[in-house]
Design a protein around this motif. Structure first.
Motif, PDB file in Angstrom:
ATOM      1  N   GLY A 185      50.090  59.725  33.015  1.00 24.14           N
ATOM      2  CA  GLY A 185      50.867  58.578  32.571  1.00 24.14           C
ATOM      3  C   GLY A 185      51.101  57.567  33.678  1.00 24.14           C
ATOM      4  O   GLY A 185      52.159  56.940  33.752  1.00 24.14           O
ATOM      5  N   ASN A 186      50.105  57.409  34.544  1.00 17.12           N
ATOM      6  CA  ASN A 186      50.225  56.502  35.681  1.00 17.12           C
ATOM      7  C   ASN A 186      50.315  55.047  35.246  1.00 17.12           C
ATOM      8  O   ASN A 186      49.836  54.671  34.177  1.00 17.12           O
ATOM      9  N   LYS A 187      50.884  54.236  36.119  1.00 19.57           N
ATOM     10  CA  LYS A 187      50.826  52.789  35.947  1.00 19.57           C
ATOM     11  C   LYS A 187      49.378  52.367  36.203  1.00 19.57           C
ATOM     12  O   LYS A 187      48.653  53.038  36.959  1.00 19.57           O
ATOM     13  N   PRO A 188      48.939  51.267  35.613  1.00 23.80           N
ATOM     14  CA  PRO A 188      47.549  50.847  35.829  1.00 23.80           C
ATOM     15  C   PRO A 188      47.161  50.754  37.310  1.00 23.80           C
ATOM     16  O   PRO A 188      46.055  51.125  37.684  1.00 23.80           O
ATOM     17  N   ALA A 189      48.073  50.299  38.153  1.00 22.91           N
ATOM     18  CA  ALA A 189      47.759  50.168  39.583  1.00 22.91           C
ATOM     19  C   ALA A 189      47.561  51.516  40.265  1.00 22.91           C
ATOM     20  O   ALA A 189      47.041  51.583  41.381  1.00 22.91           O
ATOM     21  N   GLU A 190      47.971  52.589  39.609  1.00 15.12           N
ATOM     22  CA  GLU A 190      47.832  53.920  40.198  1.00 15.12           C
ATOM     23  C   GLU A 190      46.598  54.667  39.695  1.00 15.12           C
ATOM     24  O   GLU A 190      46.319  55.776  40.145  1.00 15.12           O
ATOM     25  N   LEU A 191      45.871  54.089  38.764  1.00 16.83           N
ATOM     26  CA  LEU A 191      44.652  54.739  38.275  1.00 16.83           C
ATOM     27  C   LEU A 191      43.646  54.856  39.414  1.00 16.83           C
ATOM     28  O   LEU A 191      43.484  53.922  40.198  1.00 16.83           O
ATOM     29  N   PRO A 192      42.950  55.980  39.498  1.00 21.98           N
ATOM     30  CA  PRO A 192      42.028  56.178  40.609  1.00 21.98           C
ATOM     31  C   PRO A 192      40.666  55.524  40.367  1.00 21.98           C
ATOM     32  O   PRO A 192      39.619  56.130  40.610  1.00 21.98           O
ATOM     33  N   LEU A 193      40.682  54.290  39.902  1.00 26.57           N
ATOM     34  CA  LEU A 193      39.443  53.562  39.632  1.00 26.57           C
ATOM     35  C   LEU A 193      39.549  52.137  40.144  1.00 26.57           C
ATOM     36  O   LEU A 193      40.617  51.517  40.059  1.00 26.57           O
ATOM     37  N   ILE A 194      38.443  51.639  40.644  1.00 24.68           N
ATOM     38  CA  ILE A 194      38.336  50.212  40.932  1.00 24.68           C
ATOM     39  C   ILE A 194      37.006  49.720  40.376  1.00 24.68           C
ATOM     40  O   ILE A 194      36.066  50.498  40.187  1.00 24.68           O
ATOM     41  N   LEU A 195      36.945  48.442  40.124  1.00 24.42           N
ATOM     42  CA  LEU A 195      35.724  47.805  39.636  1.00 24.42           C
ATOM     43  C   LEU A 195      34.945  47.284  40.836  1.00 24.42           C
ATOM     44  O   LEU A 195      35.484  46.525  41.641  1.00 24.42           O
ATOM     45  N   ALA A 196      33.687  47.693  40.953  1.00 28.46           N
ATOM     46  CA  ALA A 196      32.864  47.268  42.085  1.00 28.46           C
ATOM     47  C   ALA A 196      31.872  46.167  41.705  1.00 28.46           C
ATOM     48  O   ALA A 196      31.465  45.382  42.549  1.00 28.46           O
ATOM     49  N   ARG A 197      31.492  46.125  40.430  1.00 23.69           N
ATOM     50  CA  ARG A 197      30.477  45.151  40.025  1.00 23.69           C
ATOM     51  C   ARG A 197      30.506  44.984  38.518  1.00 23.69           C
ATOM     52  O   ARG A 197      30.753  45.941  37.789  1.00 23.69           O
ATOM     53  N   ILE A 198      30.239  43.760  38.064  1.00 22.93           N
ATOM     54  CA  ILE A 198      30.016  43.509  36.648  1.00 22.93           C
ATOM     55  C   ILE A 198      28.816  42.575  36.511  1.00 22.93           C
ATOM     56  O   ILE A 198      28.551  41.759  37.382  1.00 22.93           O
ATOM     57  N   GLU A 199      28.122  42.737  35.414  1.00 30.11           N
ATOM     58  CA  GLU A 199      27.040  41.810  35.080  1.00 30.11           C
ATOM     59  C   GLU A 199      26.995  41.666  33.570  1.00 30.11           C
ATOM     60  O   GLU A 199      27.295  42.613  32.839  1.00 30.11           O
ATOM     61  N   VAL A 200      26.653  40.481  33.121  1.00 26.29           N
ATOM     62  CA  VAL A 200      26.559  40.212  31.683  1.00 26.29           C
ATOM     63  C   VAL A 200      25.306  39.388  31.430  1.00 26.29           C
ATOM     64  O   VAL A 200      25.046  38.404  32.127  1.00 26.29           O
ATOM     65  N   ASP A 201      24.543  39.816  30.437  1.00 25.57           N
ATOM     66  CA  ASP A 201      23.409  39.042  29.947  1.00 25.57           C
ATOM     67  C   ASP A 201      23.803  38.494  28.580  1.00 25.57           C
ATOM     68  O   ASP A 201      24.152  39.266  27.680  1.00 25.57           O
ATOM     69  N   PHE A 202      23.732  37.186  28.430  1.00 26.83           N
ATOM     70  CA  PHE A 202      24.024  36.552  27.150  1.00 26.83           C
ATOM     71  C   PHE A 202      22.700  36.381  26.419  1.00 26.83           C
ATOM     72  O   PHE A 202      21.835  35.651  26.872  1.00 26.83           O
ATOM     73  N   VAL A 203      22.551  37.091  25.321  1.00 21.86           N
ATOM     74  CA  VAL A 203      21.270  37.076  24.614  1.00 21.86           C
ATOM     75  C   VAL A 203      21.357  36.351  23.276  1.00 21.86           C
ATOM     76  O   VAL A 203      20.360  36.248  22.570  1.00 21.86           O
ATOM     77  N   GLY A 204      22.508  35.858  22.935  1.00 24.28           N
ATOM     78  CA  GLY A 204      22.711  35.092  21.716  1.00 24.28           C
ATOM     79  C   GLY A 204      24.055  34.383  21.787  1.00 24.28           C
ATOM     80  O   GLY A 204      24.888  34.702  22.629  1.00 24.28           O
ATOM     81  N   GLN A 205      24.244  33.427  20.924  1.00 28.89           N
ATOM     82  CA  GLN A 205      25.514  32.710  20.901  1.00 28.89           C
ATOM     83  C   GLN A 205      26.523  33.478  20.054  1.00 28.89           C
ATOM     84  O   GLN A 205      26.166  34.082  19.049  1.00 28.89           O
TER      85      GLN A 205
END
Length: 138
Positions: free
Chosen positions: A43-63
């Motif tokens: 029941g941790n606060k979000p800041a205490e979750l043992p995860l961080i985001l290192a990279r994101i990528e998005v391909d837009f293939v349609g509108q």
């Protein structure tokens, strides 16, 4: 695999009448919520979750347009020692409109360092390993 349906909101559209590209990364983050919950065993606060985001990528293939729901699919592409790659797809009206990846790192905030993914979490993540379907219906 996890699925979530979102309804585009009018204010998320741009001058061309389609959903702005910045919105999709937010939708994909929301679609990762079940993964965040896997790591929130105390029941941790979000800041205490043992995860961080290192990279994101998005391909837009349609509108993507206002007025029709969007199906988001999320799965795990690969598990490393301390990180894992999350796959995303966005579908609208039976068409793939965006796909992406996010690299999440198991992280010890007090040490400011990555650490191996614990066995219990790894076992749950392994249940979601594999490519996402390339069709809207399963």
């Amino acid at each position: 695999m996890f699925e979530l349906t979102v309804t585009p909101r009018f204010y998320e559209t741009d001058a061309f009448g389609h959903v702005n590209n910045t919105v999709v990364t937010g939708w994909f983050e929301t679609a990762r919520s079940p993964l965040f919950e896997l790591f929130n065993t105390e029941g941790n606060k979000p800041a205490e979750l043992p995860l961080i985001l290192a990279r994101i990528e998005v391909d837009f293939v349609g509108q993507i347009y206002y007025g029709s729901d969007v199906l988001l699919r999320t799965g795990i592409e690969r598990l490393g020692n301390s990180s894992f790659v999350v796959l995303h797809q966005a579908w609208q009206n039976g068409k793939l409109v965006a796909r992406g990846k996010a690299v999440q790192v198991h992280f010890e905030h007090d040490k400011q360092a990555s650490s191996p993914i614990p066995v219990a979490f790894r076992q749950v993540l392994e249940q979601h390993l594999g490519a996402l379907p390339e069709e809207k219906s399963l």
